[in-house]
Scaffold this active site. Structure first.
Site, PDB file in Angstrom:
ATOM      1  N   ASP A  33       1.059  -1.366  -0.040  1.00  0.00           N
ATOM      2  CA  ASP A  33      -0.164   0.195  -0.072  1.00  0.00           C
ATOM      3  C   ASP A  33       1.093   1.326  -0.504  1.00  0.00           C
ATOM      4  OD1 ASP A  33      -1.492   1.699   1.296  1.00  0.00           O
ATOM      5  OD2 ASP A  33      -3.109   0.425   1.115  1.00  0.00           O
ATOM      6  N   LEU A  35      -0.111   3.521   1.191  1.00  0.00           N
ATOM      7  CA  LEU A  35      -0.386   5.192   1.854  1.00  0.00           C
ATOM      8  C   LEU A  35      -1.030   6.635   1.593  1.00  0.00           C
ATOM      9  CD1 LEU A  35       1.370   3.867   5.345  1.00  0.00           C
ATOM     10  CD2 LEU A  35      -0.817   3.154   4.341  1.00  0.00           C
ATOM     11  N   ASP A 129     -19.133  -1.471  -9.934  1.00  0.00           N
ATOM     12  CA  ASP A 129     -20.691  -1.253 -11.113  1.00  0.00           C
ATOM     13  C   ASP A 129     -20.784  -0.021 -12.097  1.00  0.00           C
ATOM     14  OD1 ASP A 129     -20.917   0.482  -8.847  1.00  0.00           O
ATOM     15  OD2 ASP A 129     -22.842  -0.023  -8.993  1.00  0.00           O
ATOM     16  N   SER A 154     -14.254   6.218 -12.791  1.00  0.00           N
ATOM     17  CA  SER A 154     -14.913   4.611 -13.636  1.00  0.00           C
ATOM     18  C   SER A 154     -14.009   4.591 -15.036  1.00  0.00           C
ATOM     19  CB  SER A 154     -16.580   5.213 -13.841  1.00  0.00           C
ATOM     20  OG  SER A 154     -17.537   5.568 -14.580  1.00  0.00           O
ATOM     21  N   LYS A 157     -11.337   2.616 -14.056  1.00  0.00           N
ATOM     22  CA  LYS A 157     -11.513   1.268 -13.763  1.00  0.00           C
ATOM     23  C   LYS A 157     -11.897   0.678 -15.004  1.00  0.00           C
ATOM     24  CE  LYS A 157     -11.650   0.405 -10.252  1.00  0.00           C
ATOM     25  NZ  LYS A 157     -10.300  -0.921  -9.406  1.00  0.00           N
ATOM     26  N   PRO A 208     -24.061  17.776   2.437  1.00  0.00           N
ATOM     27  CA  PRO A 208     -24.223  18.175   1.053  1.00  0.00           C
ATOM     28  C   PRO A 208     -25.379  17.052  -0.198  1.00  0.00           C
ATOM     29  CG  PRO A 208     -22.215  17.819   1.695  1.00  0.00           C
ATOM     30  CD  PRO A 208     -23.031  17.263   3.227  1.00  0.00           C
ATOM     31  N   PRO A 277     -20.439  17.380 -11.258  1.00  0.00           N
ATOM     32  CA  PRO A 277     -21.281  16.821 -13.048  1.00  0.00           C
ATOM     33  C   PRO A 277     -20.696  15.532 -13.217  1.00  0.00           C
ATOM     34  CG  PRO A 277     -19.119  18.225 -12.141  1.00  0.00           C
ATOM     35  CD  PRO A 277     -19.493  17.808 -10.997  1.00  0.00           C
ATOM     36  N   GLY A 278     -22.105  14.955 -14.637  1.00  0.00           N
ATOM     37  CA  GLY A 278     -22.252  14.415 -14.824  1.00  0.00           C
ATOM     38  C   GLY A 278     -22.545  12.801 -13.800  1.00  0.00           C
TER      39      GLY A 278
HETATM   40  P1  NAD Z   1      -9.831   3.005  -1.351  1.00  0.00           P
HETATM   41  O1  NAD Z   1      -9.625   4.997  -1.244  1.00  0.00           O
HETATM   42  O2  NAD Z   1     -10.606   3.516   0.569  1.00  0.00           O
HETATM   43  O3  NAD Z   1      -8.240   2.391  -0.357  1.00  0.00           O
HETATM   44  C1  NAD Z   1      -7.318   2.697  -1.403  1.00  0.00           C
HETATM   45  C2  NAD Z   1      -6.552   1.720  -0.975  1.00  0.00           C
HETATM   46  O4  NAD Z   1      -4.658   2.094  -2.147  1.00  0.00           O
HETATM   47  C3  NAD Z   1      -6.096   2.941   0.215  1.00  0.00           C
HETATM   48  O5  NAD Z   1      -5.194   2.121   1.042  1.00  0.00           O
HETATM   49  C4  NAD Z   1      -4.588   3.660  -0.523  1.00  0.00           C
HETATM   50  O6  NAD Z   1      -3.466   4.111   0.090  1.00  0.00           O
HETATM   51  C5  NAD Z   1      -4.261   2.277  -1.932  1.00  0.00           C
HETATM   52  N1  NAD Z   1      -4.007   3.150  -2.460  1.00  0.00           N
HETATM   53  C6  NAD Z   1      -3.977   4.211  -3.259  1.00  0.00           C
HETATM   54  N2  NAD Z   1      -2.731   3.971  -4.851  1.00  0.00           N
HETATM   55  C7  NAD Z   1      -1.578   3.474  -4.414  1.00  0.00           C
HETATM   56  C8  NAD Z   1      -0.737   3.141  -5.004  1.00  0.00           C
HETATM   57  N3  NAD Z   1      -0.340   3.483  -6.714  1.00  0.00           N
HETATM   58  N4  NAD Z   1      -0.379   1.904  -5.091  1.00  0.00           N
HETATM   59  C9  NAD Z   1      -0.137   1.171  -3.462  1.00  0.00           C
HETATM   60  N5  NAD Z   1      -1.744   1.683  -2.598  1.00  0.00           N
HETATM   61  C10 NAD Z   1      -2.400   2.980  -3.322  1.00  0.00           C
HETATM   62  O7  NAD Z   1     -10.247   2.543  -1.436  1.00  0.00           O
HETATM   63  P2  NAD Z   1     -11.476   0.966  -1.774  1.00  0.00           P
HETATM   64  O8  NAD Z   1     -13.145   1.991  -1.388  1.00  0.00           O
HETATM   65  O9  NAD Z   1     -11.114   0.587  -0.203  1.00  0.00           O
HETATM   66  O10 NAD Z   1     -11.499   0.838  -2.290  1.00  0.00           O
HETATM   67  C11 NAD Z   1     -11.134  -0.692  -3.261  1.00  0.00           C
HETATM   68  C12 NAD Z   1     -11.495  -1.195  -4.914  1.00  0.00           C
HETATM   69  O11 NAD Z   1     -12.605  -1.514  -4.804  1.00  0.00           O
HETATM   70  C13 NAD Z   1     -10.542  -0.287  -5.795  1.00  0.00           C
HETATM   71  O12 NAD Z   1     -10.359  -0.823  -6.352  1.00  0.00           O
HETATM   72  C14 NAD Z   1     -12.593   0.618  -5.847  1.00  0.00           C
HETATM   73  O13 NAD Z   1     -12.250   1.245  -7.434  1.00  0.00           O
HETATM   74  C15 NAD Z   1     -12.749  -0.965  -6.014  1.00  0.00           C
HETATM   75  N6  NAD Z   1     -14.568  -0.770  -5.342  1.00  0.00           N
HETATM   76  C16 NAD Z   1     -14.641   0.224  -4.579  1.00  0.00           C
HETATM   77  C17 NAD Z   1     -16.350   0.052  -3.946  1.00  0.00           C
HETATM   78  C18 NAD Z   1     -16.796   0.799  -2.951  1.00  0.00           C
HETATM   79  O14 NAD Z   1     -18.246   1.333  -2.671  1.00  0.00           O
HETATM   80  N7  NAD Z   1     -15.883   1.802  -2.106  1.00  0.00           N
HETATM   81  C19 NAD Z   1     -17.029   0.116  -4.345  1.00  0.00           C
HETATM   82  C20 NAD Z   1     -16.666  -1.271  -5.776  1.00  0.00           C
HETATM   83  C21 NAD Z   1     -15.361  -1.519  -6.083  1.00  0.00           C
HETATM   84  P1  TYD Z   2     -19.712   8.501  -2.999  1.00  0.00           P
HETATM   85  O1  TYD Z   2     -20.380   7.816  -1.586  1.00  0.00           O
HETATM   86  O2  TYD Z   2     -19.207   9.768  -3.248  1.00  0.00           O
HETATM   87  O3  TYD Z   2     -20.420   7.088  -4.513  1.00  0.00           O
HETATM   88  P2  TYD Z   2     -19.820   7.127  -5.334  1.00  0.00           P
HETATM   89  O4  TYD Z   2     -19.860   8.229  -6.375  1.00  0.00           O
HETATM   90  O5  TYD Z   2     -19.336   6.357  -6.151  1.00  0.00           O
HETATM   91  O6  TYD Z   2     -21.594   6.297  -6.090  1.00  0.00           O
HETATM   92  O7  TYD Z   2     -21.689   9.096  -3.370  1.00  0.00           O
HETATM   93  C1  TYD Z   2     -22.833   8.275  -2.957  1.00  0.00           C
HETATM   94  C2  TYD Z   2     -23.866   8.686  -3.621  1.00  0.00           C
HETATM   95  O8  TYD Z   2     -24.030  10.183  -2.610  1.00  0.00           O
HETATM   96  C3  TYD Z   2     -23.252   9.485  -4.970  1.00  0.00           C
HETATM   97  O9  TYD Z   2     -24.832   9.747  -6.411  1.00  0.00           O
HETATM   98  C4  TYD Z   2     -22.774  11.515  -4.799  1.00  0.00           C
HETATM   99  C5  TYD Z   2     -24.087  11.083  -3.167  1.00  0.00           C
HETATM  100  N1  TYD Z   2     -23.099  12.215  -2.709  1.00  0.00           N
HETATM  101  C6  TYD Z   2     -23.844  13.724  -2.585  1.00  0.00           C
HETATM  102  O10 TYD Z   2     -25.236  13.893  -2.556  1.00  0.00           O
HETATM  103  N2  TYD Z   2     -23.330  14.351  -1.488  1.00  0.00           N
HETATM  104  C7  TYD Z   2     -22.371  14.105  -1.069  1.00  0.00           C
HETATM  105  O11 TYD Z   2     -21.365  14.350  -0.365  1.00  0.00           O
HETATM  106  C8  TYD Z   2     -21.263  12.759  -1.407  1.00  0.00           C
HETATM  107  C9  TYD Z   2     -19.817  12.081  -1.270  1.00  0.00           C
HETATM  108  C10 TYD Z   2     -22.514  11.925  -2.549  1.00  0.00           C
END
Ligand code: NAD
Ligand code: TYD
Length: 340
Positions: A33, A35, A129, A154, A157, A208, A277-278
């Site tokens: 990681d 960090l 997704d 996205s 990804k 927000p 946006p978007g």
């Molecule tokens: P997060 O932002 O909480 O954690 C990301 C971690 O990756 C951090 O510990 C960061 O230090 C580390 N990192 C970032 N860049 C790095 C690099 N270049 N090399 C090594 N480590 C690095 O993210 P998360 O929410 O835990 O998401 C984890 C994975 O799951 C991501 O790939 C995300 O796209 C995917 N994902 C997340 C969600 C969600 O709802 N959070 C849903 C579907 C998929």
């Molecule tokens: P988020 O937690 O950023 O996840 P994602 O954009 O990956 O789905 O946002 C979840 C939903 O909440 C998304 O529709 C954007 C909305 N949102 C707000 O309305 N206010 C906020 O301050 C944030 C961070 C997200």
């Protein structure tokens, strides 16, 4: 089995490492990681204490590092790679897409290439997704839905998914892609909707809500996602994509109101602000393939999962204070300043 988990100090990665040690007595975990602001070593202190330098090893480094990654794969005789490491926040990707390209695309390609050279037996690319774009009021994303990402996050990804697919098609490299809906649970960084709403509500500050608050996400408790990734690792067919979802579609407004009600705070804290946006309108997952082939089934319903999550945040207010670095404060101030 020796498993390289990347991004193990982030939200889902930390939960996944706890999950592995809880379910397997024979795994060795190497956590790579960088960090960034989102990674926190403290998430894994109990694991470090119990298994450090025996079955758990932490390495601070970047997945895009062309020297470090092959060294780790060789030194620890890695069998499988699970790539969680990513820049993960949509709003940050709107502000500055560059780190998303470096980590999510170049970093994933470096990890794929080094893993191919090292003869790794399984590689799980953890995706989202959001690569499918946005749905109208009806329908679900299936694994056959064409990719149509709308944010720089996205898009990066989706690019990584396509590279993973190409490594399978071109080299026969044993990669599996998992795509999951919105996670929530312990250790989620307070820039995402649920922990942000918790934090603001506790401080009696406005929460927000982008646009009309009717954007829909399918919420999954993080340990259900961890179970899905583990099932893909153990039983998935190489070259496949598996969708995971939580069967819990909710408009944002409903989610935030539930948080306010749980904390006994007034709905007057809701503050409608300029839309993202978007902004994708709706996500919803058809995960019947994962159910059929892997036995995947989300087990925590939204009410229970939200209760578990909010109780965790209430108990760990030191954690939430500690992760709010100066960088976090700056990002939040600048991002929301232009929207209110
Ligand atoms: P997060 O932002 O909480 O954690 C990301 C971690 O990756 C951090 O510990 C960061 O230090 C580390 N990192 C970032 N860049 C790095 C690099 N270049 N090399 C090594 N480590 C690095 O993210 P998360 O929410 O835990 O998401 C984890 C994975 O799951 C991501 O790939 C995300 O796209 C995917 N994902 C997340 C969600 C969600 O709802 N959070 C849903 C579907 C998929
Ligand atoms: P988020 O937690 O950023 O996840 P994602 O954009 O990956 O789905 O946002 C979840 C939903 O909440 C998304 O529709 C954007 C909305 N949102 C707000 O309305 N206010 C906020 O301050 C944030 C961070 C997200």
């Amino acid at each position: 089995m020796n498993i390289l988990v990347t991004g193990g100090c982030g939200f889902i990665g930390s939960n996944f490492i706890y999950y592995l040690f809880e379910h397997y007595s024979d795994v060795k975990v190497i956590n790579l990681d960088k960090l960034t602001y989102a990674g926190n070593l403290k998430n894994l202190v109990p694991i470090e204490k119990k298994y450090g330098d025996k079955r758990y090893f932490f390495i601070r480094g970047c997945i895009a590092d062309r020297e470090l990654v092959p060294q780790i794969l060789k030194k620890f005789q890695i069998d499988a790679v699970i790539n969680f490491a990513a820049e993960s926040h949509v709003d940050r990707s709107i502000n500055d897409p560059a780190p998303f390209i470096t980590t999510n695309i170049n970093g994933t390609q470096n990890l794929l290439e080094a893993s191919r050279q090292a003869g790794i037996k399984r590689f799980i690319q953890v995706s989202t997704d959001e690569v499918y774009g946005s749905l109208g009021p009806e329908g679900l994303f299936s694994e056959e839905t064409p990719l149509a990402p709308n944010s720089p996050y996205s898009a990066s990804k989706a690019a990584a998914d396509l590279l993973a697919r190409a490594y399978y098609k071109t080299y026969g490299f044993p990669v599996i892609i998992t795509r999951c809906s919105n996670n929530y649970g312990p250790f989620q960084f307070p820039e995402k909707l649920i922990p942000l709403a918790f934090l603001k509500a506790r401080q009696d500050e406005p929460i927000p809500i982008y646009g009309d608050g009717q954007n829909v996400r399918d919420w999954i408790y993080v340990l259900d996602h961890c179970q899905g990734v583990d099932l893909a690792l153990q039983k998935g067919e190489i070259g496949r994509v598996y969708n995971f979802g939580g069967n819990a579609e909710k408009p944002n407004l409903e989610v935030v109101k539930a948080i306010l009600d749980f904390l006994g705070k007034p709905h007057t804290l809701l503050k409608f602000v300029q839309d993202r946006p978007g902004h994708d309108r709706r996500y919803a997952m058809d995960f019947s393939l994962a159910s059929r082939e892997l036995g995947f089934k989300p087990s925590v319903d939204f009410k229970k999962g939200l209760e578990l999550t909010l109780n965790w945040y209430l108990k760990h207010q030191d954690w939430i204070s500690e992760v709010q670095s100066g960088e976090y404060q700056n990002f939040m101030r600048n991002w929301y300043k232009d929207r209110t």
